[in-house]
Design a protein around this motif. Structure first.
Motif, PDB file in Angstrom:
ATOM      1  N   ILE A   3       0.858  -1.186   0.000  1.00 22.43           N
ATOM      2  CA  ILE A   3       0.000   0.000   0.000  1.00 22.43           C
ATOM      3  C   ILE A   3       0.890   1.230   0.000  1.00 22.43           C
ATOM      4  O   ILE A   3       1.730   1.398   0.897  1.00 22.43           O
ATOM      5  CB  ILE A   3      -0.936   0.012   1.223  1.00 22.43           C
ATOM      6  N   VAL A   4       0.729   2.083  -1.006  1.00 27.08           N
ATOM      7  CA  VAL A   4       1.446   3.349  -1.064  1.00 27.08           C
ATOM      8  C   VAL A   4       0.622   4.372  -0.302  1.00 27.08           C
ATOM      9  O   VAL A   4      -0.505   4.687  -0.705  1.00 27.08           O
ATOM     10  CB  VAL A   4       1.670   3.802  -2.513  1.00 27.08           C
ATOM     11  N   ALA A   5       1.171   4.887   0.795  1.00 28.74           N
ATOM     12  CA  ALA A   5       0.485   5.869   1.625  1.00 28.74           C
ATOM     13  C   ALA A   5       1.123   7.232   1.409  1.00 28.74           C
ATOM     14  O   ALA A   5       2.167   7.532   1.990  1.00 28.74           O
ATOM     15  CB  ALA A   5       0.542   5.462   3.089  1.00 28.74           C
ATOM     16  N   PHE A   6       0.504   8.049   0.570  1.00 31.63           N
ATOM     17  CA  PHE A   6       1.006   9.395   0.282  1.00 31.63           C
ATOM     18  C   PHE A   6       0.302  10.335   1.249  1.00 31.63           C
ATOM     19  O   PHE A   6      -0.672  11.011   0.905  1.00 31.63           O
ATOM     20  CB  PHE A   6       0.706   9.762  -1.171  1.00 31.63           C
ATOM     21  N   SER A   7       0.821  10.364   2.474  1.00 30.28           N
ATOM     22  CA  SER A   7       0.083  11.012   3.551  1.00 30.28           C
ATOM     23  C   SER A   7       1.052  11.659   4.528  1.00 30.28           C
ATOM     24  O   SER A   7       2.274  11.651   4.340  1.00 30.28           O
ATOM     25  CB  SER A   7      -0.796   9.967   4.261  1.00 30.28           C
ATOM     26  N   THR A   8       0.476  12.242   5.581  1.00 28.03           N
ATOM     27  CA  THR A   8       1.258  12.757   6.698  1.00 28.03           C
ATOM     28  C   THR A   8       1.046  11.852   7.895  1.00 28.03           C
ATOM     29  O   THR A   8       0.126  11.027   7.918  1.00 28.03           O
ATOM     30  CB  THR A   8       0.825  14.192   7.039  1.00 28.03           C
ATOM     31  N   ASP A   9       1.896  12.012   8.915  1.00 26.97           N
ATOM     32  CA  ASP A   9       1.811  11.105  10.057  1.00 26.97           C
ATOM     33  C   ASP A   9       0.519  11.281  10.843  1.00 26.97           C
ATOM     34  O   ASP A   9       0.039  10.339  11.482  1.00 26.97           O
ATOM     35  CB  ASP A   9       3.024  11.289  10.964  1.00 26.97           C
ATOM     36  N   ILE A  10      -0.092  12.471  10.790  1.00 30.23           N
ATOM     37  CA  ILE A  10      -1.340  12.688  11.533  1.00 30.23           C
ATOM     38  C   ILE A  10      -2.437  11.773  11.012  1.00 30.23           C
ATOM     39  O   ILE A  10      -3.159  11.127  11.790  1.00 30.23           O
ATOM     40  CB  ILE A  10      -1.776  14.162  11.418  1.00 30.23           C
ATOM     41  N   TYR A  11      -2.562  11.684   9.678  1.00 28.61           N
ATOM     42  CA  TYR A  11      -3.581  10.804   9.097  1.00 28.61           C
ATOM     43  C   TYR A  11      -3.209   9.339   9.272  1.00 28.61           C
ATOM     44  O   TYR A  11      -4.082   8.486   9.442  1.00 28.61           O
ATOM     45  CB  TYR A  11      -3.758  11.125   7.614  1.00 28.61           C
ATOM     46  N   MET A  12      -1.918   9.044   9.234  1.00 25.24           N
ATOM     47  CA  MET A  12      -1.504   7.652   9.375  1.00 25.24           C
ATOM     48  C   MET A  12      -1.789   7.108  10.768  1.00 25.24           C
ATOM     49  O   MET A  12      -2.057   5.909  10.931  1.00 25.24           O
ATOM     50  CB  MET A  12      -0.011   7.517   9.057  1.00 25.24           C
ATOM     51  N   ILE A  13      -1.756   7.967  11.767  1.00 29.67           N
ATOM     52  CA  ILE A  13      -2.090   7.501  13.108  1.00 29.67           C
ATOM     53  C   ILE A  13      -3.508   6.960  13.148  1.00 29.67           C
ATOM     54  O   ILE A  13      -3.782   5.904  13.744  1.00 29.67           O
ATOM     55  CB  ILE A  13      -1.904   8.652  14.127  1.00 29.67           C
ATOM     56  N   LEU A  14      -4.437   7.647  12.494  1.00 33.52           N
ATOM     57  CA  LEU A  14      -5.831   7.183  12.463  1.00 33.52           C
ATOM     58  C   LEU A  14      -5.932   5.806  11.801  1.00 33.52           C
ATOM     59  O   LEU A  14      -6.621   4.905  12.288  1.00 33.52           O
ATOM     60  CB  LEU A  14      -6.699   8.195  11.704  1.00 33.52           C
ATOM     61  N   ILE A  15      -5.230   5.658  10.679  1.00 34.70           N
ATOM     62  CA  ILE A  15      -5.292   4.388   9.950  1.00 34.70           C
ATOM     63  C   ILE A  15      -4.665   3.269  10.767  1.00 34.70           C
ATOM     64  O   ILE A  15      -5.217   2.161  10.882  1.00 34.70           O
ATOM     65  CB  ILE A  15      -4.579   4.542   8.588  1.00 34.70           C
ATOM     66  N   LEU A  16      -3.513   3.541  11.378  1.00 28.78           N
ATOM     67  CA  LEU A  16      -2.812   2.491  12.127  1.00 28.78           C
ATOM     68  C   LEU A  16      -3.602   2.058  13.358  1.00 28.78           C
ATOM     69  O   LEU A  16      -3.631   0.863  13.700  1.00 28.78           O
ATOM     70  CB  LEU A  16      -1.424   2.982  12.526  1.00 28.78           C
ATOM     71  N   GLU A  17      -4.241   2.998  14.008  1.00 23.71           N
ATOM     72  CA  GLU A  17      -5.056   2.637  15.173  1.00 23.71           C
ATOM     73  C   GLU A  17      -6.208   1.724  14.771  1.00 23.71           C
ATOM     74  O   GLU A  17      -6.514   0.739  15.451  1.00 23.71           O
ATOM     75  CB  GLU A  17      -5.592   3.906  15.834  1.00 23.71           C
ATOM     76  N   GLU A  18      -6.839   2.022  13.651  1.00 25.53           N
ATOM     77  CA  GLU A  18      -7.944   1.182  13.194  1.00 25.53           C
ATOM     78  C   GLU A  18      -7.433  -0.181  12.716  1.00 25.53           C
ATOM     79  O   GLU A  18      -8.100  -1.204  12.891  1.00 25.53           O
ATOM     80  CB  GLU A  18      -8.697   1.891  12.071  1.00 25.53           C
TER      81      GLU A  18
END
Length: 770
Positions: free
Chosen positions: A179-194
């Motif tokens: 999965i290519v995640a073209f994002s910032t760490d703030i949004y990635m925290i939401l994804i990783l928690e879920e």
């Protein structure tokens, strides 16, 4: 640097907008005004002049600044704004940056994915300019390379929990493992928690620079998901002398005391006493800064200068401006000499004049890297490729494993040391397994091209189309390579060819032996009564008939193909012509013996020779016309039987061949009819009966040959014709000469004139003499 702006000191204004857009506009106008309040279109500070603006870090805010600064042609250099929209020189004519555009990063991330042969990719990005622009470029590059996108999901601002759950469920259910995640760490925290909540594992992230070295994410909590992550990070390096400078900072002796005190308080976690605040009680500040703390004793992010990334981009921006000011002060230009009136002094110049020098600037930094700007204000893109690896302490740390440098040649632009890469498991992200050799890919209806099924076909591995072998080759059993086709023709080496050749040679001896016998007994009544000369010609022709079948055996050379059918037709025509002449002479001899017959003059032997010559001449004309207008030739037949090259003679004109054979059949039919009608002539040795049998056998063989030759294939067609030649020749030999040879050899008493005239004592009483 003593060589750069000697005796000139650069100062700076610092303004913090607190990430509020209206304050960003106010701060920009404040810097242009040069006063403590913003006055549009006015510059209140004459000296020192505002040279350029460094910032902003966020692309959206940089665009707001660039619209204002561009009106006045003030140079703006950003150290962290990466949006490709800022490369539009029409909208942002004075914008530059020391960080690469996301366009380069997106292309590089796509190449990173393709380098590891991942063809089934998921895409994840926030729903903003940064995410939308980056994902579009990555998706285009992936599609252009033949890989496929399994899903594209955008994280919306203020996303409800159920939408976040849906995105992670899509990731979990997808067969794409990368999965290519073209994002910032703030949004990635939401994804990783879920992902932790749904217990999603087995996915490998490819990170954009915005979170590829994030300290917030590189913690033990997310290590089960992020270990092995690949990503792009801004190029890291060291700044010569910077470590010594940082460690020598002192809150009371360093220029810019306010900044030095803030740094000191953050580094040591203490607080300076405010001398202006008399209400502060002793002990209320907690840990009080004394100024005697030692920076060398610290080991944290504040004095760790071993791997600078964002700071280095800002450092580069300052050097670009300094070098441009130096070039301006030297009245240096490119391509032409400047007059004294055109030169500007360092203390008196217009913004557009410095903008001209920034466009042309080339700065070589301490790490030997040269910085310059292209026509869009973008520098050469240089990224570090990092791999998140677990440390013995249980945390994950980005480790540099390669680089992506657009300033180098195309061969060296993308480099990665795969031996340094560490993954929990070797990732394989494909929609369908590769087709093995011998199978081709067939796309599934309604699915991307990366999702396919394999069907048998001669092809190399993962081929979309069937590969056609050269005409002289065909696929092997596995259908993964071409092998030479077997070549087939009736050769002397194989048993069938040897048998037919030996039969032809041995059979040709029989007519020669009979010919010798006839020469020895040429004065006997039975030889003389059967037209000795025609019999000799017939016997020689029959021997040649046996031998002509040898022309059909062996490799079909051009000379063989040209002459073999014509030779066969001619010798058989001579044979049948001789038999026809003998038949006609028997009938004429009987009719001419009747009283008053006028046919006696036609019983001359020259008539029989004329019949043979005329009949043979007609066949000769047919053969000459055939060989002149449409001669036979050798050919390679690859259509009759798969995997086999049949070397054969192409008759070129089937009409001419069947015309020749038909004429031969016509002569045989006439002979048969005449002999059949004369079979009851009162002759003690009626040759018409033997001619009838011989022609009947001859016609039967060749009538049977027609369907047999049409059904046979390859060398068996040739063998069938040889068999027909030998069978018909044997029919003529046996039916025409066997009775005569039997009498000559075994019944010499019957080889007398009296026996032929019917005057023997044993003649039956009911027979009539003639």
């Amino acid at each position: 640097n003593p060589d750069l702006l000697p005796n000139i000191t650069l100062g700076f204004y610092a303004y913090d907008s607190c990430a509020v857009l209206p304050r960003e506009i106010e701060g920009t106008l404040w810097m242009l005004t040069g006063n403590d309040r913003a006055i549009p279109n006015y510059r209140c500070r004459e000296s020192p002049a505002l040279s350029a603006v460094i910032g902003h870090s966020t692309s959206t805010y940089s665009m707001v600044m660039a619209h204002l600064l561009g009106l006045y042609r003030y140079p703006q250099v950003s150290y962290f704004s990466t949006s490709p929209l800022l490369s539009d020189r029409t909208q942002f004519p004075s914008f530059f940056r020391t960080v690469p555009s996301d366009k380069f990063q997106s292309v590089g991330l796509a190449q990173l994915v393709l380098h590891f042969q991942w063809t089934w990719i998921g895409l994840l990005a926030p729903d903003n300019d940064y995410g939308q622009e980056g994902i579009q470029v990555i998706k285009r590059e992936i599609w252009n390379s033949g890989a496929c996108v399994a899903f594209t999901e955008f994280i919306f601002n203020g996303m409800f929990f159920r939408d976040l759950t849906r995105i992670v469920k899509v990731m979990k259910d997808s067969t794409a493992t990368v999965i290519v995640a073209f994002s910032t760490d703030i949004y990635m925290i939401l994804i990783l928690e879920e992902m932790l909540r749904q217990k999603v594992t087995g996915k490998l992230f490819v990170a954009s620079e915005a979170w590829s070295i994030s300290n917030v994410l590189s913690v033990e909590k997310y290590s089960s998901i992020l270990t092995g992550t690949m990503g792009f990070a801004y190029h890291s390096t060291t700044i010569q002398g910077f470590e010594e400078y940082v460690n020598n900072i002192h809150p009371y002796r360093t220029p810019g005391l306010t900044w030095a005190k803030i740094f000191w308080e953050e580094a040591f976690g203490c607080k300076f006493h405010d001398e202006k605040n008399f209400t502060e009680l002793p002990g209320s500040l907690g840990n009080v800064c004394t100024g005697d703390e030692q920076l060398e004793s610290l080991h944290n992010t504040y004095n760790d200068v071993s791997s600078l990334r964002f700071s280095y981009n800002l450092y580069t921006a300052a050097h670009v401006i300094a070098q441009s000011l130096h070039d301006l002060s030297q009245c240096k230009d490119w391509g032409r000499e400047l007059t004294s009136k055109e030169c500007s002094t360092i203390s008196n110049f217009h913004p557009w004049q410095l903008l001209h020098y920034i466009k042309k600037v080339r700065v070589k930094l301490d790490n030997k890297r040269e910085v310059f700007f292209d026509e869009n204000g973008d520098p050469p893109a240089v990224y570090d490729i990092v791999n998140w690896q677990r440390t013995p302490e249980g945390v994950i740390k980005p480790v540099k494993v390669g680089s992506y440098d657009t300033a180098t040649s195309s061969e060296d632009m993308f480099s990665i040391n795969t031996s340094m890469v560490r993954w929990p498991r070797v990732p394989l992200s494909i929609c369908s397994e590769s087709c093995p050799p011998g199978f081709r890919k067939v796309a599934r209806r309604g699915e991307p091209i990366c999702c396919f099924q394999c069907t048998p076909c001669f092809s190399v591995s993962d081929s979309v189309d069937c590969t056609k072998c050269p005409w002289d080759m065909w696929p092997n059993t596995q259908k993964d390579q071409c092998i030479p086709k077997a070549i087939e023709y009736l050769s002397y080496e194989e048993p069938l060819g040897m048998a037919l050749a030996s039969t032809s040679v041995s059979s040709s001896v029989i007519p020669v032996s009979i010919f010798s016998l006839f020469i020895h007994y040429k004065n006997t009544p039975i030889v003389r009564a059967n037209n000795y000369a025609l019999s000799c010609v017939l016997l020689i022709s029959l021997s040649l008939c046996f031998l002509c079948s040898l022309a059909f055996i062996g490799y079909p050379q051009p000379e063989k193909c040209l002459l073999r059918q014509a030779a066969f037709g001619m010798v058989f025509t001579i044979c049948v012509s001789c038999i026809l002449a003998k038949t006609i002479m028997v009938v004429l001899a009987f009719v001419a013996t009747k009283p008053g017959s006028s046919l006696k003059k036609w019983t001359n032997p020259r008539v029989s020779y004329m019949i043979v010559n005329v009949c043979s001449f007609i066949q000769l004309i047919l053969c000459i016309v055939w060989l002149s207008l449409s001669p036979p030739f050798p050919q390679y037949n690859t259509q009759t039987q798969p995997g086999l090259i049949i070397v054969e003679c192409n008759e070129n004109s089937p009409t001419a061949f069947w015309f020749m054979l038909g004429y031969l059949g016509l002569l045989a039919t006439i002979s048969f009819v005449v002999a059949f009608l004369a079979r009851r002539l009162p002759d003690s040795f009626n040759e018409a009966k033997f001619i009838t049998f011989s022609m009947l056998a001859f016609l039967s063989v060749w009538v049977s040959y027609i369907p047999a030759s049409l059904s046979a294939r390859g060398k068996y067609t040739v063998a069938m014709e040889i068999f027909a030649i030998q069978s018909s020749s044997w029919a003529l030999v046996v039916c025409m000469f066997a009775p005569k040879c039997f009498i000559i050899v075994f019944r010499p008493d019957m080889n007398s004139k009296e026996h032929l005239m019917g005057k023997t004592p044993n003649w039956p009483p009911n027979c009539t003499e003639w």
